[in-house]
Scaffold this active site. Structure first.
Site, PDB file in Angstrom:
ATOM      1  N   LYS A 174      39.140   3.592  50.289  1.00  0.00           N
ATOM      2  CA  LYS A 174      37.944   4.934  50.260  1.00  0.00           C
ATOM      3  C   LYS A 174      37.595   5.576  51.699  1.00  0.00           C
ATOM      4  O   LYS A 174      37.792   6.581  51.713  1.00  0.00           O
ATOM      5  CB  LYS A 174      36.764   4.379  49.645  1.00  0.00           C
ATOM      6  CG  LYS A 174      35.601   5.391  49.798  1.00  0.00           C
ATOM      7  CD  LYS A 174      34.304   4.683  49.186  1.00  0.00           C
ATOM      8  CE  LYS A 174      33.437   3.753  49.941  1.00  0.00           C
ATOM      9  NZ  LYS A 174      32.277   4.553  51.058  1.00  0.00           N
ATOM     10  N   ASN A 175      37.502   4.424  52.535  1.00  0.00           N
ATOM     11  CA  ASN A 175      36.910   4.913  54.072  1.00  0.00           C
ATOM     12  C   ASN A 175      38.038   5.641  54.845  1.00  0.00           C
ATOM     13  O   ASN A 175      37.688   6.108  55.919  1.00  0.00           O
ATOM     14  CB  ASN A 175      36.112   3.897  54.730  1.00  0.00           C
ATOM     15  CG  ASN A 175      34.519   3.871  53.894  1.00  0.00           C
ATOM     16  OD1 ASN A 175      34.127   4.588  53.092  1.00  0.00           O
ATOM     17  ND2 ASN A 175      34.032   2.777  54.137  1.00  0.00           N
ATOM     18  N   CYS A 231      19.589   6.925  54.358  1.00  0.00           N
ATOM     19  CA  CYS A 231      20.119   6.308  53.014  1.00  0.00           C
ATOM     20  C   CYS A 231      19.531   4.836  52.956  1.00  0.00           C
ATOM     21  O   CYS A 231      18.706   4.343  53.954  1.00  0.00           O
ATOM     22  CB  CYS A 231      21.295   6.401  52.808  1.00  0.00           C
ATOM     23  SG  CYS A 231      22.519   5.329  53.825  1.00  0.00           S
ATOM     24  N   ARG A 282      20.573   6.109  59.708  1.00  0.00           N
ATOM     25  CA  ARG A 282      21.919   6.689  59.853  1.00  0.00           C
ATOM     26  C   ARG A 282      21.724   8.193  60.412  1.00  0.00           C
ATOM     27  O   ARG A 282      21.998   9.218  59.565  1.00  0.00           O
ATOM     28  CB  ARG A 282      22.629   6.743  58.603  1.00  0.00           C
ATOM     29  CG  ARG A 282      22.849   5.328  58.144  1.00  0.00           C
ATOM     30  CD  ARG A 282      23.520   5.166  56.906  1.00  0.00           C
ATOM     31  NE  ARG A 282      24.982   5.183  56.858  1.00  0.00           N
ATOM     32  CZ  ARG A 282      25.854   5.120  56.086  1.00  0.00           C
ATOM     33  NH1 ARG A 282      25.824   5.199  54.791  1.00  0.00           N
ATOM     34  NH2 ARG A 282      27.292   5.106  56.523  1.00  0.00           N
ATOM     35  N   ASP A 324      30.505  -3.995  55.978  1.00  0.00           N
ATOM     36  CA  ASP A 324      30.949  -3.725  54.594  1.00  0.00           C
ATOM     37  C   ASP A 324      31.197  -4.976  54.003  1.00  0.00           C
ATOM     38  O   ASP A 324      31.323  -5.011  52.630  1.00  0.00           O
ATOM     39  CB  ASP A 324      31.863  -2.678  54.561  1.00  0.00           C
ATOM     40  CG  ASP A 324      31.391  -1.346  54.838  1.00  0.00           C
ATOM     41  OD1 ASP A 324      30.109  -1.200  54.842  1.00  0.00           O
ATOM     42  OD2 ASP A 324      32.114  -0.413  54.963  1.00  0.00           O
ATOM     43  N   ARG A 331      31.273   4.014  43.249  1.00  0.00           N
ATOM     44  CA  ARG A 331      31.775   4.839  44.542  1.00  0.00           C
ATOM     45  C   ARG A 331      32.763   4.235  45.260  1.00  0.00           C
ATOM     46  O   ARG A 331      33.466   4.906  45.846  1.00  0.00           O
ATOM     47  CB  ARG A 331      30.426   4.928  45.051  1.00  0.00           C
ATOM     48  CG  ARG A 331      29.432   5.679  44.402  1.00  0.00           C
ATOM     49  CD  ARG A 331      28.312   5.768  45.466  1.00  0.00           C
ATOM     50  NE  ARG A 331      28.441   6.703  46.674  1.00  0.00           N
ATOM     51  CZ  ARG A 331      27.937   6.837  47.705  1.00  0.00           C
ATOM     52  NH1 ARG A 331      26.415   6.560  47.512  1.00  0.00           N
ATOM     53  NH2 ARG A 331      27.932   7.388  48.678  1.00  0.00           N
TER      54      ARG A 331
HETATM   55  C1  EPZ Z   1      31.221   4.286  58.115  1.00  0.00           C
HETATM   56  O1  EPZ Z   1      30.010   4.708  58.223  1.00  0.00           O
HETATM   57  C2  EPZ Z   1      31.619   3.796  56.908  1.00  0.00           C
HETATM   58  N1  EPZ Z   1      31.559   4.708  56.040  1.00  0.00           N
HETATM   59  C3  EPZ Z   1      30.591   2.762  56.327  1.00  0.00           C
HETATM   60  O2  EPZ Z   1      30.855   2.189  55.063  1.00  0.00           O
HETATM   61  C4  EPZ Z   1      30.396   1.559  57.036  1.00  0.00           C
HETATM   62  O3  EPZ Z   1      29.517   0.663  56.993  1.00  0.00           O
HETATM   63  C5  EPZ Z   1      30.182   2.216  58.780  1.00  0.00           C
HETATM   64  O4  EPZ Z   1      31.116   2.849  59.206  1.00  0.00           O
HETATM   65  C6  EPZ Z   1      30.326   0.749  59.590  1.00  0.00           C
HETATM   66  O5  EPZ Z   1      31.370   0.352  59.709  1.00  0.00           O
HETATM   67  C7  EPZ Z   1      32.810   5.541  56.124  1.00  0.00           C
HETATM   68  O6  EPZ Z   1      33.631   5.337  56.592  1.00  0.00           O
HETATM   69  C8  EPZ Z   1      32.734   6.658  54.859  1.00  0.00           C
HETATM   70  P1  EPZ Z   1      28.708   4.691  62.056  1.00  0.00           P
HETATM   71  P2  EPZ Z   1      29.514   5.726  59.322  1.00  0.00           P
HETATM   72  O7  EPZ Z   1      28.554   6.032  62.491  1.00  0.00           O
HETATM   73  O8  EPZ Z   1      30.511   6.204  60.240  1.00  0.00           O
HETATM   74  C9  EPZ Z   1      24.541   4.762  64.243  1.00  0.00           C
HETATM   75  C10 EPZ Z   1      30.404   1.898  52.654  1.00  0.00           C
HETATM   76  O9  EPZ Z   1      29.970   1.022  52.107  1.00  0.00           O
HETATM   77  N2  EPZ Z   1      24.688   5.904  64.393  1.00  0.00           N
HETATM   78  O10 EPZ Z   1      29.899   3.638  62.510  1.00  0.00           O
HETATM   79  O11 EPZ Z   1      28.362   6.578  58.707  1.00  0.00           O
HETATM   80  C11 EPZ Z   1      24.287   4.348  62.572  1.00  0.00           C
HETATM   81  O12 EPZ Z   1      22.926   4.555  62.130  1.00  0.00           O
HETATM   82  C12 EPZ Z   1      29.862   2.403  53.997  1.00  0.00           C
HETATM   83  O13 EPZ Z   1      31.702   2.249  52.465  1.00  0.00           O
HETATM   84  C13 EPZ Z   1      23.732   6.594  65.099  1.00  0.00           C
HETATM   85  O14 EPZ Z   1      22.876   6.279  65.726  1.00  0.00           O
HETATM   86  O15 EPZ Z   1      29.074   4.651  60.469  1.00  0.00           O
HETATM   87  C14 EPZ Z   1      24.652   2.781  62.467  1.00  0.00           C
HETATM   88  O16 EPZ Z   1      23.712   2.144  62.632  1.00  0.00           O
HETATM   89  C15 EPZ Z   1      28.531   2.387  54.216  1.00  0.00           C
HETATM   90  N3  EPZ Z   1      24.051   7.916  65.351  1.00  0.00           N
HETATM   91  C16 EPZ Z   1      25.671   2.627  63.554  1.00  0.00           C
HETATM   92  O17 EPZ Z   1      25.736   3.848  64.528  1.00  0.00           O
HETATM   93  C17 EPZ Z   1      25.071   8.678  64.952  1.00  0.00           C
HETATM   94  O18 EPZ Z   1      25.206   9.847  65.153  1.00  0.00           O
HETATM   95  C18 EPZ Z   1      27.340   2.703  63.070  1.00  0.00           C
HETATM   96  O19 EPZ Z   1      27.607   3.823  62.146  1.00  0.00           O
HETATM   97  C19 EPZ Z   1      26.074   7.942  64.150  1.00  0.00           C
HETATM   98  C20 EPZ Z   1      25.845   6.589  63.740  1.00  0.00           C
END
Ligand code: EPZ
Length: 426
Positions: A22-23, A123, A128, A313, A405
């Site tokens: 998916k991701n 969320c 996030r 995840d 999802r």
């Molecule tokens: C991706 O989310 C995945 N989603 C998530 O999977 C996964 O849990 C996550 O990466 C971590 O591996 C998809 O790929 C669609 P991040 P993403 O930006 O990209 C903070 C699932 O269940 N952050 O790496 O949104 C954020 O809040 C989902 O399939 C900021 O502060 O994750 C988090 O604490 C859930 N500012 C950390 O970084 C930003 O601008 C990592 O988030 C962006 C992120």
């Protein structure tokens, strides 16, 4: 709305075909915005999130044809062709349903030099924010304004290559900037970039489309912008979270299951934990085999980290395993601040877990007892299914739309290996 009933206590034997990730598929679909040519993706999983993204792409003026397969685990084929000038507006109604919609902002800026995209909002698993996506786009020369819950991004003279150092590792921000930089003028260096296999997959697809990228899979990605990209056919990577989930399912229920169409290295951080907890893991020529016979699993600590560390995840699923293990383990969540919502639900099944800050202390119980439970997010809901496999009696997981999802036909995949579970209408 559906619910899933599971009668626990059955060992699992057989094979489970692993679907496309998916991701990985979500950003790959978005790359269609970077070219007027046709982009064909194969091994596309049939999931609600993929349907959301296809719908958003249509709203942006892309033709999308999605041929699904009836064969379990055999992916679909998605063929897309974006408009000569894509629409550049992603409304709140779509983005609030799925945060990954925010990924369109980078490619839209690169291709049409403007984008208006709703802020995704928080969320269940945490606040996030998208500040890193926006700072990175600003570094590439975009002007960013926030008004009425929308991000208005503009780059009337086109994006310009730059060096951007991520203050923290972000999967989504790395993907957004990678897609923006491939059509920017000059060289972009992304430092402290995410190294997840889904990013390597995205980069390889972009390279096949004509992009110039090096350093994929390292924390320093170098992109030399090109004038245009062309169409390709590209196969989506196997889903490492689905792979890890069924590996943990086997470790919880006991038995022997071969996961086909996947690779052991995709769950590299999970394998040593599973082995230490008493399961056998071997690579086969079709995928990876997991078995646990006899003794109860042992407790082993885990900490979530960006790839190649243990993935957030898989944290909820691993906690379900530790809830049945012999001993006490500590599971630390360092990526999201609120990703323990499965804990009260597991407690309804008799699990003994307490939370101290970012750490869950899990005192393993010989038996969990089936109970009605509520899914709260995608990975949390699957952890309840896994706990149900090991529990005595019946577990009913409500609100399984979260599950749909990200897990394709889970009741069939586990059912074929002997799990006693079925989906019912609420
Ligand atoms: C991706 O989310 C995945 N989603 C998530 O999977 C996964 O849990 C996550 O990466 C971590 O591996 C998809 O790929 C669609 P991040 P993403 O930006 O990209 C903070 C699932 O269940 N952050 O790496 O949104 C954020 O809040 C989902 O399939 C900021 O502060 O994750 C988090 O604490 C859930 N500012 C950390 O970084 C930003 O601008 C990592 O988030 C962006 C992120």
């Amino acid at each position: 709305m559906d619910r899933i009933h599971i009668r626990g206590g059955k060992r699992l034997y057989g094979e489970i075909p692993i679907s496309g990730a998916k991701n990985a598929a979500l950003p790959l679909i978005v790359t269609a915005l970077l070219t007027p040519d046709r982009l064909t993706l194969t091994n596309v999983p049939d999931l609600a999130d993929i349907a959301f993204m296809a719908e958003l792409m249509r709203q942006l003026g892309t033709s999308v044809e999605w041929r699904k397969s009836d064969v379990l685990g055999e992916g679909g084929v998605m063929t897309m062709r974006s408009a000569a000038r894509p629409q550049s507006f992603a409304p709140y109604d779509v983005v609030r349903k799925m945060r990954a919609s925010f990924l369109v902002i980078g490619p839209l800026l690169a291709r049409v030099r403007e984008a208006t995209v709703s802020l995704p909002g928080g969320c269940a698993i945490g606040a996030r924010p998208v500040d890193l996506h926006l700072k990175g786009l600003e570094a590439l020369g975009a002007s960013i304004e926030i008004a009425g819950g929308y991000v208005l991004a503009r780059a009337p003279d086109g994006l310009k290559g730059a060096e951007f150092v991520f203050p923290m590792v972000s999967v989504g921000a790395t993907e957004n900037l990678l897609m923006a930089a491939v059509l920017a003028e000059g060289r972009t260096v992304l430092a402290n970039a995410a190294r997840e296999p889904e990013i390597v997959d995205l980069g390889q697809c972009l390279i096949a489309m004509g992009a110039k990228i090096s350093g994929l899979g390292t924390d320093r990605i170098v992109i030399d912008g090109v004038k245009e990209l062309g169409g390709v056919s590209y196969a989506v990577l196997p889903d490492r979270i689905e792979t890890g989930t069924y590996a943990i399912a086997t470790a919880i229920a006991g038995g022997e299951v071969e996961l086909t169409g996947t690779r052991e290295e995709l769950i590299g951080a999970l394998v040593p934990l599973l082995r230490a907890a008493g399961s056998e893991v071997t690579t086969t020529n079709r995928g990876v085999k997991i078995s646990r016979n006899g003794a109860r699993p042992h407790s082993v600590d885990a900490t979530t980290e960006p790839f190649p560390g243990f993935p957030t995840d898989l944290q909820a699923q691993y906690m379900a395993l530790m809830a049945t293990a012999d001993g006490t383990s500590e599971i630390r969540e360092t990526i999201f601040e609120n990703r323990f919502m499965h804990v009260p639900e597991l407690a309804r099944m008799g699990a003994d877990i307490s939370i101290e800050g970012d750490t869950a202390i899990v005192r393993g119980k010989e038996r969990l007892i089936g109970a009605p439970v509520m899914a709260t997010d995608l990975r949390a809901s699957v952890s309840l299914i896994l706990a149900g496999l090991a529990a005595e009696g019946e577990t009913i997981v409500h609100r399984v739309y979260h599950l749909d999802r990200g897990f394709e036909r889970i009741e069939e995949k586990l059912g074929r290996c002997g799990a006693d579970m079925e989906r019912q209408k609420e």
